[in-house]
Design an enzyme around this catalytic site. Structure first.
Site, PDB file in Angstrom:
ATOM      1  N   ASP A  39       0.873  -1.173   0.000  1.00  0.00           N
ATOM      2  CA  ASP A  39       0.000   0.000   0.000  1.00  0.00           C
ATOM      3  C   ASP A  39       0.911   1.223   0.000  1.00  0.00           C
ATOM      4  O   ASP A  39       2.127   1.081   0.141  1.00  0.00           O
ATOM      5  CB  ASP A  39      -0.901  -0.008   1.248  1.00  0.00           C
ATOM      6  CG  ASP A  39      -2.198   0.777   1.053  1.00  0.00           C
ATOM      7  OD1 ASP A  39      -2.118   1.988   0.786  1.00  0.00           O
ATOM      8  OD2 ASP A  39      -3.278   0.178   1.158  1.00  0.00           O
ATOM      9  N   ASN A  92      -5.737  -4.633  -5.989  1.00  0.00           N
ATOM     10  CA  ASN A  92      -6.888  -4.005  -5.357  1.00  0.00           C
ATOM     11  C   ASN A  92      -6.739  -2.499  -5.162  1.00  0.00           C
ATOM     12  O   ASN A  92      -7.731  -1.798  -4.978  1.00  0.00           O
ATOM     13  CB  ASN A  92      -7.124  -4.681  -3.994  1.00  0.00           C
ATOM     14  CG  ASN A  92      -8.129  -3.964  -3.150  1.00  0.00           C
ATOM     15  OD1 ASN A  92      -9.307  -3.944  -3.469  1.00  0.00           O
ATOM     16  ND2 ASN A  92      -7.668  -3.356  -2.058  1.00  0.00           N
ATOM     17  N   TYR A 156     -13.961   7.397 -12.361  1.00  0.00           N
ATOM     18  CA  TYR A 156     -14.055   6.102 -11.686  1.00  0.00           C
ATOM     19  C   TYR A 156     -14.722   5.076 -12.600  1.00  0.00           C
ATOM     20  O   TYR A 156     -14.248   3.948 -12.744  1.00  0.00           O
ATOM     21  CB  TYR A 156     -14.848   6.263 -10.392  1.00  0.00           C
ATOM     22  CG  TYR A 156     -14.879   5.017  -9.536  1.00  0.00           C
ATOM     23  CD1 TYR A 156     -13.766   4.652  -8.779  1.00  0.00           C
ATOM     24  CD2 TYR A 156     -16.017   4.218  -9.466  1.00  0.00           C
ATOM     25  CE1 TYR A 156     -13.786   3.523  -7.978  1.00  0.00           C
ATOM     26  CE2 TYR A 156     -16.046   3.087  -8.672  1.00  0.00           C
ATOM     27  CZ  TYR A 156     -14.934   2.739  -7.931  1.00  0.00           C
ATOM     28  OH  TYR A 156     -14.958   1.609  -7.148  1.00  0.00           O
ATOM     29  N   LYS A 160     -12.825   1.753 -14.160  1.00  0.00           N
ATOM     30  CA  LYS A 160     -13.281   0.422 -13.773  1.00  0.00           C
ATOM     31  C   LYS A 160     -13.782  -0.377 -14.978  1.00  0.00           C
ATOM     32  O   LYS A 160     -13.621  -1.604 -15.025  1.00  0.00           O
ATOM     33  CB  LYS A 160     -14.365   0.527 -12.690  1.00  0.00           C
ATOM     34  CG  LYS A 160     -13.839   1.061 -11.363  1.00  0.00           C
ATOM     35  CD  LYS A 160     -12.659   0.228 -10.828  1.00  0.00           C
ATOM     36  CE  LYS A 160     -12.195   0.695  -9.470  1.00  0.00           C
ATOM     37  NZ  LYS A 160     -11.082  -0.120  -8.922  1.00  0.00           N
ATOM     38  N   ILE A 189     -19.629  -1.262  -0.565  1.00  0.00           N
ATOM     39  CA  ILE A 189     -19.107  -2.057   0.536  1.00  0.00           C
ATOM     40  C   ILE A 189     -18.686  -1.122   1.677  1.00  0.00           C
ATOM     41  O   ILE A 189     -18.172  -0.034   1.434  1.00  0.00           O
ATOM     42  CB  ILE A 189     -17.876  -2.885   0.082  1.00  0.00           C
ATOM     43  CG1 ILE A 189     -18.193  -3.646  -1.223  1.00  0.00           C
ATOM     44  CG2 ILE A 189     -17.434  -3.837   1.184  1.00  0.00           C
ATOM     45  CD1 ILE A 189     -19.320  -4.636  -1.128  1.00  0.00           C
ATOM     46  N   THR A 191     -16.307   0.232   3.797  1.00  0.00           N
ATOM     47  CA  THR A 191     -14.852   0.335   3.874  1.00  0.00           C
ATOM     48  C   THR A 191     -14.484   1.788   4.190  1.00  0.00           C
ATOM     49  O   THR A 191     -15.339   2.678   4.118  1.00  0.00           O
ATOM     50  CB  THR A 191     -14.178  -0.061   2.547  1.00  0.00           C
ATOM     51  OG1 THR A 191     -14.511   0.926   1.553  1.00  0.00           O
ATOM     52  CG2 THR A 191     -14.626  -1.439   2.072  1.00  0.00           C
TER      53      THR A 191
END
Length: 251
Positions: A39, A92, A156, A160, A189, A191
């Site tokens: 990360d 990810n 975005y 994607k 989700i 997060t």
């Protein structure tokens, strides 16, 4: 949680300082894999490593900005140096410019460099190792916004969609070489990325109302799918964008 039989396997996870990435790193470890945790957030990434080690697993930390080819190359090399091979890769790392105007040059360029170019750079370096060792499995994080339109997030949504295209490309390119390439396409989700959205109770209620199952997804639910896609349980699955959205795109 299911044990997917990844003992003696090595997994790499980007964007692993929290959220889906951390959940996946922990899930890989529970199934027996050694994990390279990566990360740009060092504190969160090292915390993920610590959680794996406390549970009895093996993990190492490597900082990586996936938009930089030299850092991606160093990250993959670090996994091989630490554990001798690379069997599973979960690309990810990504950003969601929720509060920004993605038509602005700098915001658009940043979205593209991390969400799309970053996935390409990771796939390129991971596949080189996997080709040399005779196979492997790659999973990319796309989104339901990689399959349907979104009126408010052009950057975005475009990136994607691009991840889904790259996934299908890689699956076809490396199918006969024993490398499977798939994507997960999460809905909304819970997060750190979505925290600004759901901080507003009314917005959270709206989001939950858009999902037939009546709730947001959990990072662990995406992680389970990722590990399954990297396991022999999905040996005949490649080029697939797996939707995990509580039925949102079935409407």
């Amino acid at each position: 949680m299911i044990d997917y039989g990844l003992a003696d396997k090595v997994a790499l996870v980007t964007g692993a300082s929290g959220g889906i990435g951390r959940a996946a790193a922990l899930a890989f470890s529970r199934s027996g894999a050694s994990v390279l945790v990566s990360d740009v957030n060092e504190e969160g990434g090292r915390e993920t490593v610590s959680l794996i080690e406390k549970a009895g697993g093996k993990a190492v930390w490597q900082r990586c900005d996936v938009s930089r080819g030299d850092e991606v190359k160093a990250m993959v090399a670090a996994a091989v140096a630490a554990f001798g091979r690379l069997d599973c890769a979960f690309n990810n790392a990504g950003i969601n410019s929720i509060a920004a105007n993605e038509y602005e040059d700098e915001v658009w360029a940043r979205s593209l460099s991390i969400n799309l170019t970053g996935v390409m750079l990771c796939m390129r370096e991971e596949a080189e190792v996997m080709l040399a060792q005779g196979g492997g499995a790659i999973v990319n994080t796309a989104s339901i916004n990689g399959l349907v339109g979104n009126p408010s997030q052009p950057g975005y949504t475009a990136t994607k969609h691009g991840v889904v295209g790259l996934t299908r490309h890689g699956a076809l390119r490396w199918a006969k070489a024993g490398i499977r390439v798939n994507a997960v396409c999460p809905g909304v989700i819970e997060t750190p990325m979505t925290a600004p959205l759901i901080a507003n109770p009314q917005m959270k209620q709206v989001i939950e109302g858009m999902t037939p199952m009546g709730r947001m997804g959990k990072a662990e639910e995406i992680a389970e799918a990722v590990v399954w896609l990297c396991s022999d349980a999905s040996a005949f699955v490649t080029g697939h964008p797996l939707v995990i959205d509580g039925g949102a795109t079935a409407i």
